[in-house]
Design a protein around this motif. Structure first.
Motif, PDB file in Angstrom:
ATOM      1  N   TYR A   1      36.854 -13.720   8.302  1.00  0.00           N
ATOM      2  CA  TYR A   1      36.683 -15.101   8.739  1.00  0.00           C
ATOM      3  C   TYR A   1      36.190 -15.139  10.178  1.00  0.00           C
ATOM      4  O   TYR A   1      36.740 -14.464  11.035  1.00  0.00           O
ATOM      5  N   LEU A   2      35.170 -15.964  10.434  1.00  0.00           N
ATOM      6  CA  LEU A   2      34.641 -16.149  11.787  1.00  0.00           C
ATOM      7  C   LEU A   2      35.036 -17.522  12.310  1.00  0.00           C
ATOM      8  O   LEU A   2      34.897 -18.527  11.594  1.00  0.00           O
ATOM      9  N   ALA A   3      35.477 -17.556  13.560  1.00  0.00           N
ATOM     10  CA  ALA A   3      35.708 -18.857  14.207  1.00  0.00           C
ATOM     11  C   ALA A   3      34.362 -19.534  14.387  1.00  0.00           C
ATOM     12  O   ALA A   3      33.419 -18.930  14.893  1.00  0.00           O
ATOM     13  N   PRO A   4      34.244 -20.814  13.961  1.00  0.00           N
ATOM     14  CA  PRO A   4      32.967 -21.500  14.159  1.00  0.00           C
ATOM     15  C   PRO A   4      32.727 -21.798  15.637  1.00  0.00           C
ATOM     16  O   PRO A   4      33.681 -21.873  16.415  1.00  0.00           O
ATOM     17  N   PRO A   5      31.454 -21.961  16.039  1.00  0.00           N
ATOM     18  CA  PRO A   5      31.179 -22.263  17.441  1.00  0.00           C
ATOM     19  C   PRO A   5      31.840 -23.569  17.865  1.00  0.00           C
ATOM     20  O   PRO A   5      31.872 -24.526  17.087  1.00  0.00           O
ATOM     21  N   ASP A   6      32.388 -23.570  19.078  1.00  0.00           N
ATOM     22  CA  ASP A   6      32.936 -24.768  19.725  1.00  0.00           C
ATOM     23  C   ASP A   6      34.229 -25.288  19.095  1.00  0.00           C
ATOM     24  O   ASP A   6      34.615 -26.423  19.314  1.00  0.00           O
ATOM     25  N   TYR A   7      34.902 -24.457  18.295  1.00  0.00           N
ATOM     26  CA  TYR A   7      36.226 -24.809  17.745  1.00  0.00           C
ATOM     27  C   TYR A   7      37.203 -23.677  18.020  1.00  0.00           C
ATOM     28  O   TYR A   7      36.859 -22.501  17.851  1.00  0.00           O
ATOM     29  N   HIS A   8      38.434 -24.026  18.393  1.00  0.00           N
ATOM     30  CA  HIS A   8      39.497 -23.032  18.397  1.00  0.00           C
ATOM     31  C   HIS A   8      39.911 -22.766  16.958  1.00  0.00           C
ATOM     32  O   HIS A   8      39.961 -23.689  16.138  1.00  0.00           O
ATOM     33  N   LEU A   9      40.206 -21.509  16.662  1.00  0.00           N
ATOM     34  CA  LEU A   9      40.668 -21.106  15.332  1.00  0.00           C
ATOM     35  C   LEU A   9      42.154 -20.793  15.427  1.00  0.00           C
ATOM     36  O   LEU A   9      42.567 -19.949  16.218  1.00  0.00           O
ATOM     37  N   LEU A  10      42.955 -21.503  14.616  1.00  0.00           N
ATOM     38  CA  LEU A  10      44.405 -21.296  14.614  1.00  0.00           C
ATOM     39  C   LEU A  10      44.876 -20.860  13.237  1.00  0.00           C
ATOM     40  O   LEU A  10      44.326 -21.299  12.221  1.00  0.00           O
ATOM     41  N   VAL A  11      45.900 -20.020  13.244  1.00  0.00           N
ATOM     42  CA  VAL A  11      46.520 -19.570  12.007  1.00  0.00           C
ATOM     43  C   VAL A  11      47.738 -20.437  11.729  1.00  0.00           C
ATOM     44  O   VAL A  11      48.574 -20.659  12.608  1.00  0.00           O
ATOM     45  N   GLU A  12      47.807 -20.960  10.508  1.00  0.00           N
ATOM     46  CA  GLU A  12      48.973 -21.682  10.007  1.00  0.00           C
ATOM     47  C   GLU A  12      49.514 -20.858   8.838  1.00  0.00           C
ATOM     48  O   GLU A  12      48.861 -19.923   8.397  1.00  0.00           O
TER      49      GLU A  12
ATOM     50  N   ILE B   1      38.062 -13.373  13.183  1.00  0.00           N
ATOM     51  CA  ILE B   1      37.324 -12.917  14.364  1.00  0.00           C
ATOM     52  C   ILE B   1      36.956 -14.101  15.251  1.00  0.00           C
ATOM     53  O   ILE B   1      36.414 -15.098  14.775  1.00  0.00           O
ATOM     54  N   VAL B   2      37.241 -13.954  16.555  1.00  0.00           N
ATOM     55  CA  VAL B   2      36.659 -14.843  17.561  1.00  0.00           C
ATOM     56  C   VAL B   2      35.631 -14.027  18.329  1.00  0.00           C
ATOM     57  O   VAL B   2      35.965 -13.021  18.955  1.00  0.00           O
ATOM     58  N   GLN B   3      34.378 -14.445  18.214  1.00  0.00           N
ATOM     59  CA  GLN B   3      33.276 -13.900  19.017  1.00  0.00           C
ATOM     60  C   GLN B   3      32.795 -15.044  19.892  1.00  0.00           C
ATOM     61  O   GLN B   3      32.374 -16.080  19.372  1.00  0.00           O
ATOM     62  N   HIS B   4      32.889 -14.884  21.213  1.00  0.00           N
ATOM     63  CA  HIS B   4      32.384 -15.934  22.095  1.00  0.00           C
ATOM     64  C   HIS B   4      30.892 -16.117  21.850  1.00  0.00           C
ATOM     65  O   HIS B   4      30.145 -15.146  21.792  1.00  0.00           O
ATOM     66  N   ARG B   5      30.477 -17.367  21.654  1.00  0.00           N
ATOM     67  CA  ARG B   5      29.056 -17.670  21.493  1.00  0.00           C
ATOM     68  C   ARG B   5      28.808 -19.109  21.893  1.00  0.00           C
ATOM     69  O   ARG B   5      29.739 -19.903  22.032  1.00  0.00           O
ATOM     70  N   HIS B   6      27.539 -19.449  22.046  1.00  0.00           N
ATOM     71  CA  HIS B   6      27.161 -20.781  22.503  1.00  0.00           C
ATOM     72  C   HIS B   6      27.591 -21.829  21.485  1.00  0.00           C
ATOM     73  O   HIS B   6      27.544 -21.592  20.276  1.00  0.00           O
ATOM     74  N   LYS B   7      27.974 -23.000  21.979  1.00  0.00           N
ATOM     75  CA  LYS B   7      28.495 -24.035  21.080  1.00  0.00           C
ATOM     76  C   LYS B   7      27.459 -24.528  20.074  1.00  0.00           C
ATOM     77  O   LYS B   7      27.806 -25.100  19.047  1.00  0.00           O
ATOM     78  N   ASP B   8      26.182 -24.325  20.352  1.00  0.00           N
ATOM     79  CA  ASP B   8      25.134 -24.755  19.418  1.00  0.00           C
ATOM     80  C   ASP B   8      24.656 -23.628  18.504  1.00  0.00           C
ATOM     81  O   ASP B   8      23.612 -23.744  17.867  1.00  0.00           O
TER      82      ASP B   8
ATOM     83  N   PRO C   1      38.773 -25.964  26.256  1.00  0.00           N
ATOM     84  CA  PRO C   1      38.559 -24.512  26.306  1.00  0.00           C
ATOM     85  C   PRO C   1      39.722 -23.805  27.005  1.00  0.00           C
ATOM     86  O   PRO C   1      40.361 -24.367  27.898  1.00  0.00           O
ATOM     87  N   VAL C   2      39.998 -22.584  26.586  1.00  0.00           N
ATOM     88  CA  VAL C   2      41.016 -21.725  27.198  1.00  0.00           C
ATOM     89  C   VAL C   2      40.276 -20.508  27.749  1.00  0.00           C
ATOM     90  O   VAL C   2      39.445 -19.924  27.046  1.00  0.00           O
ATOM     91  N   SER C   3      40.543 -20.135  28.992  1.00  0.00           N
ATOM     92  CA  SER C   3      39.777 -19.074  29.666  1.00  0.00           C
ATOM     93  C   SER C   3      38.280 -19.357  29.558  1.00  0.00           C
ATOM     94  O   SER C   3      37.479 -18.467  29.290  1.00  0.00           O
ATOM     95  N   PHE C   4      37.915 -20.615  29.716  1.00  0.00           N
ATOM     96  CA  PHE C   4      36.524 -21.081  29.676  1.00  0.00           C
ATOM     97  C   PHE C   4      35.874 -20.891  28.300  1.00  0.00           C
ATOM     98  O   PHE C   4      34.647 -20.895  28.188  1.00  0.00           O
ATOM     99  N   ALA C   5      36.660 -20.690  27.260  1.00  0.00           N
ATOM    100  CA  ALA C   5      36.081 -20.398  25.950  1.00  0.00           C
ATOM    101  C   ALA C   5      36.660 -21.294  24.853  1.00  0.00           C
ATOM    102  O   ALA C   5      37.849 -21.588  24.831  1.00  0.00           O
ATOM    103  N   ARG C   6      35.787 -21.738  23.971  1.00  0.00           N
ATOM    104  CA  ARG C   6      36.191 -22.383  22.729  1.00  0.00           C
ATOM    105  C   ARG C   6      35.149 -21.971  21.695  1.00  0.00           C
ATOM    106  O   ARG C   6      34.023 -22.417  21.789  1.00  0.00           O
ATOM    107  N   PRO C   7      35.489 -21.102  20.782  1.00  0.00           N
ATOM    108  CA  PRO C   7      36.828 -20.640  20.433  1.00  0.00           C
ATOM    109  C   PRO C   7      37.411 -19.663  21.461  1.00  0.00           C
ATOM    110  O   PRO C   7      36.666 -18.913  22.076  1.00  0.00           O
ATOM    111  N   SER C   8      38.712 -19.698  21.578  1.00  0.00           N
ATOM    112  CA  SER C   8      39.430 -18.802  22.482  1.00  0.00           C
ATOM    113  C   SER C   8      40.150 -17.722  21.683  1.00  0.00           C
ATOM    114  O   SER C   8      40.792 -17.999  20.670  1.00  0.00           O
TER     115      SER C   8
END
Length: 190
Positions: A74-85, A35-42, A96-103
């Motif tokens: 799994y949740l994307a942590p704040p201020d990091y992009h989450l990628l699948v390998e 899951i990517v939920q946009h949230r504040h980096k802090d 940031p992508v589309s003004f968001a990290r995580p995107s």
């Protein structure tokens, strides 16, 4: 063919939407969910704690190189992009992508590149267009695309953008998403 991962993207209104989905997933739901939920980096781990109250499936914030395991959320942590390998996650501090990290786009595109038709991409409520390009890539690789019916979204901008750009497989109300995921993934166990 079984699904390797479900990727979910949401922004404004996402907490209540995610609660609605998680509370309706069975204990033996095995397909991993990222899951990517946009949230504040802090942000702290409040999101994880709030969501964990609504499911017995374990929820964790991703750490770099963490293995993708069945039956986990799994949740994307704040201020990091989450990628699948292949078989694990990676974290990135790229721009940031589309003004968001995580995107959402970054998660969806990486999942589609690795697992192709074995990905289910879900776009929920949100107030920007992040996720549209990622959902397009999931579809291009023959994965399943699901978008929350905009009328049932707290903010309809993100679902509407996805529907406008992608010939989505399923447009369903929020309450129908969990049963749909169970139905799509259930035949694995039969």
């Amino acid at each position: 063919m079984s699904f390797k991962i479900i990727v979910i993207g949401t922004s404004l209104g996402g907490l209540s939407a995610l609660k609605n989905i998680l509370v309706n997933l069975p204990l033996d739901f095995l397909t991993p969910i990222a899951i990517v939920q946009h949230r504040h980096k802090d942000s702290d781990r409040t999101l994880q704690a709030l969501l964990q109250e609504h499911t017995s499936l374990p929820i964790r914030e991703v750490e770099d190189k963490q293995e993708i395991l069945p039956g986990q959320i799994y949740l994307a942590p704040p201020d990091y992009h989450l990628l699948v390998e292949p078989g694990y996650f990676a974290l990135s501090t790229d721009e940031p992508v589309s003004f968001a990290r995580p995107s959402i786009d970054v998660l969806f595109e990486s999942a589609a590149d690795i697992y192709r038709e074995q990905v289910i991409g879900v776009i929920l409520t949100g107030a920007n267009q992040d996720g549209t390009q990622g959902l397009k890539k999931v579809q291009a690789h023959k994965g399943i695309t699901i978008v929350q019916e905009p009328a049932t979204a707290e903010s309809s901008i993100m679902p509407k953008a996805a529907i406008a750009a992608v010939a989505v497989d399923w447009i369903v109300s929020l309450s129908e998403i969990a049963p749909l995921l169970v139905n799509l993934c259930d035949y694995i166990r039969k």
